[in-house]
Scaffold this active site. Structure first.
Site, PDB file in Angstrom:
ATOM      1  N   GLU A 189       0.825  -1.216   0.000  1.00  0.00           N
ATOM      2  CA  GLU A 189       0.000   0.000   0.000  1.00  0.00           C
ATOM      3  C   GLU A 189       0.862   1.271   0.000  1.00  0.00           C
ATOM      4  O   GLU A 189       0.514   2.263  -0.643  1.00  0.00           O
ATOM      5  CB  GLU A 189      -0.907  -0.025   1.239  1.00  0.00           C
ATOM      6  CG  GLU A 189      -2.074   0.934   1.177  1.00  0.00           C
ATOM      7  CD  GLU A 189      -3.037   0.699   2.337  1.00  0.00           C
ATOM      8  OE1 GLU A 189      -3.644  -0.385   2.405  1.00  0.00           O
ATOM      9  OE2 GLU A 189      -3.165   1.609   3.172  1.00  0.00           O
ATOM     10  N   ASP A 190       1.962   1.245   0.705  1.00  0.00           N
ATOM     11  CA  ASP A 190       2.699   2.492   0.970  1.00  0.00           C
ATOM     12  C   ASP A 190       4.121   2.567   0.417  1.00  0.00           C
ATOM     13  O   ASP A 190       4.798   3.578   0.632  1.00  0.00           O
ATOM     14  CB  ASP A 190       2.757   2.745   2.493  1.00  0.00           C
ATOM     15  CG  ASP A 190       1.378   2.975   3.104  1.00  0.00           C
ATOM     16  OD1 ASP A 190       0.462   3.403   2.370  1.00  0.00           O
ATOM     17  OD2 ASP A 190       1.221   2.720   4.302  1.00  0.00           O
TER      18      ASP A 190
HETATM   19  N1  LIG Z   1      -2.837   6.756  14.435  1.00  0.00           N
HETATM   20  C1  LIG Z   1      -1.821   7.098  13.627  1.00  0.00           C
HETATM   21  N2  LIG Z   1      -1.835   6.645  12.322  1.00  0.00           N
HETATM   22  C2  LIG Z   1      -0.788   6.992  11.548  1.00  0.00           C
HETATM   23  C3  LIG Z   1       0.279   7.774  12.032  1.00  0.00           C
HETATM   24  N3  LIG Z   1       1.170   7.920  11.025  1.00  0.00           N
HETATM   25  C4  LIG Z   1       0.714   7.232   9.988  1.00  0.00           C
HETATM   26  N4  LIG Z   1      -0.483   6.671  10.268  1.00  0.00           N
HETATM   27  C5  LIG Z   1      -1.277   5.875   9.330  1.00  0.00           C
HETATM   28  O1  LIG Z   1      -2.353   6.688   8.871  1.00  0.00           O
HETATM   29  C6  LIG Z   1      -3.442   5.835   8.464  1.00  0.00           C
HETATM   30  C7  LIG Z   1      -4.728   6.443   9.001  1.00  0.00           C
HETATM   31  O2  LIG Z   1      -4.874   7.728   8.485  1.00  0.00           O
HETATM   32  P1  LIG Z   1      -6.006   8.080   7.447  1.00  0.00           P
HETATM   33  O3  LIG Z   1      -5.893   9.534   7.131  1.00  0.00           O
HETATM   34  O4  LIG Z   1      -7.306   7.570   7.985  1.00  0.00           O
HETATM   35  O5  LIG Z   1      -5.681   7.185   6.192  1.00  0.00           O
HETATM   36  P2  LIG Z   1      -4.781   7.429   4.899  1.00  0.00           P
HETATM   37  O6  LIG Z   1      -3.345   7.349   5.361  1.00  0.00           O
HETATM   38  O7  LIG Z   1      -5.197   6.277   4.037  1.00  0.00           O
HETATM   39  O8  LIG Z   1      -5.134   8.762   4.330  1.00  0.00           O
HETATM   40  C8  LIG Z   1      -3.163   4.437   9.025  1.00  0.00           C
HETATM   41  O9  LIG Z   1      -2.846   3.636   7.889  1.00  0.00           O
HETATM   42  P3  LIG Z   1      -3.011   2.052   7.855  1.00  0.00           P
HETATM   43  O10 LIG Z   1      -2.104   1.455   8.894  1.00  0.00           O
HETATM   44  O11 LIG Z   1      -2.871   1.634   6.448  1.00  0.00           O
HETATM   45  O12 LIG Z   1      -4.456   1.745   8.390  1.00  0.00           O
HETATM   46  P4  LIG Z   1      -5.901   2.171   7.865  1.00  0.00           P
HETATM   47  O13 LIG Z   1      -5.732   3.093   6.688  1.00  0.00           O
HETATM   48  O14 LIG Z   1      -6.530   0.891   7.514  1.00  0.00           O
HETATM   49  O15 LIG Z   1      -6.524   2.864   9.029  1.00  0.00           O
HETATM   50  C9  LIG Z   1      -1.948   4.656   9.944  1.00  0.00           C
HETATM   51  O16 LIG Z   1      -1.042   3.574   9.992  1.00  0.00           O
HETATM   52  C10 LIG Z   1       0.237   8.234  13.378  1.00  0.00           C
HETATM   53  O17 LIG Z   1       1.116   8.936  13.861  1.00  0.00           O
HETATM   54  N5  LIG Z   1      -0.836   7.871  14.125  1.00  0.00           N
END
Ligand SMILES: Nc1nc2c(ncn2[C@@H]2O[C@H](COP(=O)(O)OP(=O)(O)O)[C@@H](OP(=O)(O)OP(=O)(O)O)[C@H]2O)c(=O)[nH]1
Ligand SMILES: [Mn+2]
Length: 180
Positions: free
Chosen positions: A66-67
């Site tokens: 994904e990233d």
């Molecule tokens: N809580 C938190 N999240 C952070 C931080 N830095 C990066 N993230 C990541 O950001 C995602 C959640 O932010 P959003 O704005 O909802 O999603 P987006 O990145 O897709 O735009 C998560 O991705 P993901 O793991 O792929 O999960 P998800 O998209 O399924 O929620 C999370 O891992 C941080 O400091 N705190």
């Protein structure tokens, strides 16, 4: 743990660390991104009692496709079809608009494999705890609360996967006035 599974896990951690090398979390300290996948795998092992090495590997690799520039084919040739399939299941299609991606996570959660549900559960638990620890740069309190609401919808579709992890998740939702 046999010496070969130790080597496999170290190989996997190293691969994830190299792929996420230049990425940082969104917290004000810009924590190295790799802390997140390592923490997700650690939740599964330490709190969820999971010993299935392919689930732990998929947790370590869960955000690489994904990233980063990582492909599913690359994961398959390095770590085999099961690990690649679990990561595929938890990977959002980044070509879709964000609202659609979020909606699809809720819709698809109940239909994922047991192994993928475990990774999803631990991913959400880590991110919710991280939101309680500190607010990502630029996020308002409302956006944090909205993430909790959305996560509770996803986690509803993951019920019956791991009692220990679901219990801990439930506590976090209750603190926010949300029911699971
Ligand atoms: N809580 C938190 N999240 C952070 C931080 N830095 C990066 N993230 C990541 O950001 C995602 C959640 O932010 P959003 O704005 O909802 O999603 P987006 O990145 O897709 O735009 C998560 O991705 P993901 O793991 O792929 O999960 P998800 O998209 O399924 O929620 C999370 O891992 C941080 O400091 N705190
Ligand atoms: Mn993640």
């Amino acid at each position: 743990m046999s010496s070969s599974s130790t080597a496999v896990l170290l190989e996997t951690i190293n691969f994830a660390a190299e792929k996420h090398r230049n990425q940082r979390r969104k917290d004000p300290d810009a924590t190295p991104y790799i802390n997140h996948p390592i923490g997700v795998a650690r939740i599964l092992s330490h709190e969820g009692g999971i010993t299935d090495i392919e689930v732990l590997q998929a947790a370590l690799l869960h955000d690489t496709v994904e990233d980063t520039d990582t492909t599913i084919e690359e994961l398959e040739s390095s770590f085999g079809p099961t690990v690649a399939r679990i990561v595929q299941e938890v990977t959002d299609d980044k070509s879709l608009p964000k609202e659609e991606r979020k909606r699809l996570q809720v819709e698809h959660a109940p239909h994922r494999s047991h192994q993928a549900k475990l990774v999803k559960l631990a991913d959400k638990l880590y991110n919710l705890r991280d939101l309680n620890r500190c607010t990502p740069t630029g996020w308002t309190a409302e956006r944090v609360q909205e993430y909790f609401v959305w996560a509770s919808q996803v986690v509803k579709g993951l019920r019956g996967t791991n009692a220990a992890l679901e219990e801990k998740m439930q506590q976090l939702f209750l603190q926010r006035g949300l029911e699971l």
